[in-house]
Design a protein around this motif. Structure first.
Motif: not given
Length: 443
Positions: A30, A49, A80-83, A85-86, A88-89, A94, A257
């Protein structure tokens, strides 16, 4: 009832926390730990991601866990849970799930993993990347975790502009660009912690904004005149400078980020919307579709069907949507129906009528078609789905951009029907036509 509640609670917990737990060999990443664990690491990392609602991600999970166990101690496997942690995505562009990135020698420029999604294919891809990394090191190419320092050498220093009493006004105050400026002291512990984040963000921001947002640094212990002018009392202090405006205090987080997200907000707020270009030749299409992650192409009805006012109405819709999505930095193109038939065929547009719209990823040669209405609402829904990695896609016909015809630009006027040649009837004997005279004597 308790069982139902327990199952529901478990489902909600997994949805929030993601697919992986501490008992897995997959390392959950994260914004709080990504820089230290990945970017400052000498290890090779494969990072997935994902989004919890994504079916493909759910199917990948057991293979990703199995690969992580097989590669334990050899290659790091993260997720990474990109949903959730937007930021970071967004930092790594992403757009679809799952996306797998390889963080090798140059951690600032990860590579896309293009292999299969089975555990065996993932292990093979990881070992192949590891061999490349080792060969680079053997040949003297250095990678690793060094992010550079603002007051010394390093890979990130070149993109952080050193500002002084002598160059500040010329470079910052007289610039049309936006500046984020850190005032630091070499002895400051918080400044030292910020250094790698600031340097890494500087490189990303430079690339993503084409140099329109710049990151600078002032050693306030040396250039005390600048520090005094802007009332610097603590370190690090970050200020935002936009031409003609009073400097603004940066109040955001201090991770890479966070800094990038604020820079992109500043860029999108001040950047003009992208230009809507008519497809006049191959160069226009090639440059737009290769320079941008997506190029949005509209095929508008023939001018004879809409007139100038109708066409301008469609172009106005495109301009509004380009403004709305300008932060994405997509390219926008249009053409008239029938002018670029090879393009229409390659995108399967003909069967849907006009106006039509397609979004092309030229790197992957994939496209998606607008199925809804050509309106602000319909296009917004279409682009919103694409921006979160949803929507149906297909391969561009022929697997490459088609041949583009060279055409003249629209003159902004109503269309005119082609002129027909006048027929000269002076030599025609109308009496013969009326009586049906065949040239023979009547009986």
């Amino acid at each position: 009832m308790r069982l139902l509640y327990g199952l529901l609670a478990c489902t909600l917990f997994l949805d929030v926390q993601g697919f992986y737990s501490s008992s897995d060999d997959v390392i959950e990443l994260d914004p709080s730990n990504f820089n230290k664990m990945v970017l400052q690491s000498d290890s090779l990392w494969l990072v997935e991601f994902y989004a919890p609602w994504c079916g493909h991600c759910q199917r990948l999970t057991p293979d990703w866990k199995k690969a992580a166990t097989a590669l334990k101690g050899v290659v790091k496997i993260g997720a990474v849970n990109a949903d959730q942690h937007k930021s970071l995505g967004g930092q790594y562009g992403i757009r679809g799930f799952p996306t797998i990135k390889i963080f090798g020698a140059n951690k600032n420029k990860p590579e896309d993993y293009q292999g299969g999604r089975t555990s065996e294919a993932i292990v093979d891809g990881a070992l192949s990347a590891l061999r490349s990394l080792v060969k680079d090191r053997l040949s003297g190419k250095t990678g690793g975790s060094s992010q550079g320092r603002q007051s010394g050498g390093g890979s990130g220093k070149k993109d952080v502009v050193e500002l002084t009493d002598d160059n500040f006004d010329k470079m910052v105050l007289n610039s049309d660009d936006i500046w984020m400026v850190e005032f630091f002291a070499p002895w400051c512990g918080h400044c030292k912690n910020l250094e790698p984040e600031w340097a890494a963000a500087a490189s990303e921001v430079k690339d993503q904004t084409k140099g329109k947002v710049k990151l600078g640094a002032v050693d306030a212990t040396v250039h005390q005149g600048l520090a005094s002018r802007y009332g610097i009392r603590g370190f690090p202090t970050i200020k935002i400078f936009s031409k003609g405006e009073e400097p603004e205090d940066y109040e955001g987080g201090r991770t890479r980020s966070d800094i990038i997200a604020r820079a992109m907000d500043l860029f999108s707020a001040n950047a003009p919307p992208p230009e809507i270009l008519e497809i006049l030749n191959e160069d226009v299409v090639k440059k737009t579709c290769e320079d941008y992650q997506l190029c949005i192409i509209s095929v508008l009805p023939h001018i004879l069907d809409t007139g100038a006012s109708g066409r301008n109405g469609y172009l106005d819709v495109m301009k509004k949507m380009a403004e709305k999505y300008k932060k994405k930095m997509w390219g926008w193109l249009w053409t008239e129906a029938g002018a670029q038939m090879d393009l229409e065929v390659s995108l399967g547009i003909g069967g849907f009528g006009y106006p039509a719209m397609a979004a092309i990823n030229a790197r992957k040669m994939k496209f998606a078609l607008l199925r809804g209405s050509f309106s602000e609402t319909g296009i917004h829904e279409f682009l919103r789905e694409l921006s979160v990695g949803r929507g149906s896609t297909a391969t561009v016909g022929g697997g490459a951009l088609p041949r583009i015809n060279k055409v003249e630009p629209w003159d902004g006027k109503d269309g005119e029907l082609p002129m027909e040649d006048d027929i000269d009837l002076s030599d025609v004997d109308l009496d013969d036509l009326e009586t049906g005279d065949s040239g023979k004597d009547e009986l």
